[in-house]
Design an enzyme around this catalytic site. Structure first.
Site, mmCIF file in Angstrom:
data_model
loop_
_atom_site.group_PDB
_atom_site.id
_atom_site.type_symbol
_atom_site.label_atom_id
_atom_site.label_comp_id
_atom_site.label_asym_id
_atom_site.label_seq_id
_atom_site.Cartn_x
_atom_site.Cartn_y
_atom_site.Cartn_z
ATOM 1 N N ASN A 9 0.842 -1.427 0.126
ATOM 2 C CA ASN A 9 -0.043 -0.093 0.024
ATOM 3 C C ASN A 9 0.802 1.219 0.157
ATOM 4 O OD1 ASN A 9 -1.843 2.043 0.519
ATOM 5 N ND2 ASN A 9 -2.302 1.316 2.598
ATOM 6 N N GLU A 166 -5.258 -5.034 10.686
ATOM 7 C CA GLU A 166 -4.148 -4.037 10.905
ATOM 8 C C GLU A 166 -4.596 -3.164 12.173
ATOM 9 O OE1 GLU A 166 -2.326 -2.891 7.101
ATOM 10 O OE2 GLU A 166 -3.973 -1.602 7.380
ATOM 11 N N SER A 212 3.652 -2.218 10.235
ATOM 12 C CA SER A 212 5.082 -2.330 10.530
ATOM 13 C C SER A 212 5.572 -3.594 9.820
ATOM 14 C CB SER A 212 5.419 -1.964 11.869
ATOM 15 O OG SER A 212 5.070 -0.775 12.203
HETATM 16 P P1 PGA Z 1 2.943 0.112 7.784
HETATM 17 O O1 PGA Z 1 1.523 0.365 6.989
HETATM 18 O O2 PGA Z 1 3.571 -0.997 7.006
HETATM 19 O O3 PGA Z 1 3.782 1.445 7.337
HETATM 20 O O4 PGA Z 1 2.840 0.050 9.169
HETATM 21 C C1 PGA Z 1 0.478 -0.596 6.848
HETATM 22 C C2 PGA Z 1 -0.526 -0.168 6.273
HETATM 23 O O5 PGA Z 1 -1.006 0.800 6.458
HETATM 24 O O6 PGA Z 1 -1.156 -0.985 5.337
#
Ligand code: PGA
Length: 250
Positions: A9, A166, A212
């Protein structure tokens, strides 16, 4: 059939030139994993991205869409518009959409319905905030998010749904849910779907983890029996780290 999926994403990152560069870097990598690989660039770069990845194993998907087909919705984009440029999968309900653009369960349900009516695949995101977890409310919150936006669907629609857990406290913070926390929640979600529908639906749905995920932790997170891949933010903006995560499945 349950599939492994790794989706990047890109959020509001990468202009046209940067998009072309990152895509050519991605194309220079060999995918050794059995996972389906997707990237979600910004709306303005979707066409360029889907054209340059037409014959590749990487699918170009959208970060969001409106529920209406067309009309007076300034600044919005519909499922038919996405389909007209070859985009067949859309992310719906990302926590940033919920938080910064006030997208609630009622709206998200409409978006899910529109995606499915248009024969698109929907990656539906949900997850608790830090205070919910501190209060021990994470399971109730997640259950409500799924129930309100998805449990009106007939069984056959679930073939076109991918879930993405998430936890908001883990997104972009560098803090990751532990593999145990991810597995526990994914297992809970699968049981929830099994109770509402049946074992087969629950067993065939892909449930991704997001928050993350990095090359250093991907293998451990993906090795959980109920984790079928990841939705990757920050680490998807670099070809090397994204491909390391993709290939963590091999
Ligand atoms: P991140 O975002 O890997 O930067 O934590 C994940 C997401 O929002 O889909």
């Amino acid at each position: 059939m349950r599939k492994n999926i790794v989706a990047g994403n890109w959020k509001m990152n990468k202009d046209l030139a940067e998009t072309k560069t990152l895509i050519s870097e991605l194309k220079g990598n060999v995918i050794t994993s059995d996972a389906e690989v997707m990237i979600a660039p910004t709306f303005t770069n979707l066409l360029t991205a889907s054209e340059s990845l037409k014959d590749s194993e990487i699918e170009v998907i959208a970060q969001n869409m409106h529920f209406a087909e067309n009309g007076a919705y300034t600044g919005e984009i519909s499922a038919t518009m996405l389909k007209s440029i070859g985009v067949k999968t859309v992310i719906i309900g990302h926590s940033e959409r919920r938080e910064y653009f006030n997208e609630d369960d009622v709206l998200l349900k409409q978006k899910v319905d529109s995606g499915l009516e248009n024969k698109m695949r929907v990656i539906f995101c949900f997850g608790e905030k830090l205070e919910d977890r501190k209060n021990g409310d994470q399971f109730t919150i997640v259950e409500n998010q799924i129930r309100k936006a998805l449990f009106h669907l007939p069984e056959e629609s679930w073939e076109s749904i991918v879930l993405a857990y998430e936890p908001v406290w883990a997104i972009g913070t560098g803090e990751t849910a532990s593999p145990e926390q991810a597995q526990q929640m994914h297992h809970f979600i699968r049981r929830l779907i099994s109770d509402r529908y049946n074992f087969d639906v629950a067993d065939s749905i892909s449930i991704l983890y997001g928050g993350s995920v990095k090359p250093e932790n991907a293998k451990e997170i993906f090795s959980n029996p109920d984790v079928d891949g990841g939705l990757i933010g920050g680490a998807a903006l670099n070809a090397e780290s994204f491909m390391a995560i993709v290939n963590a499945f091999s």
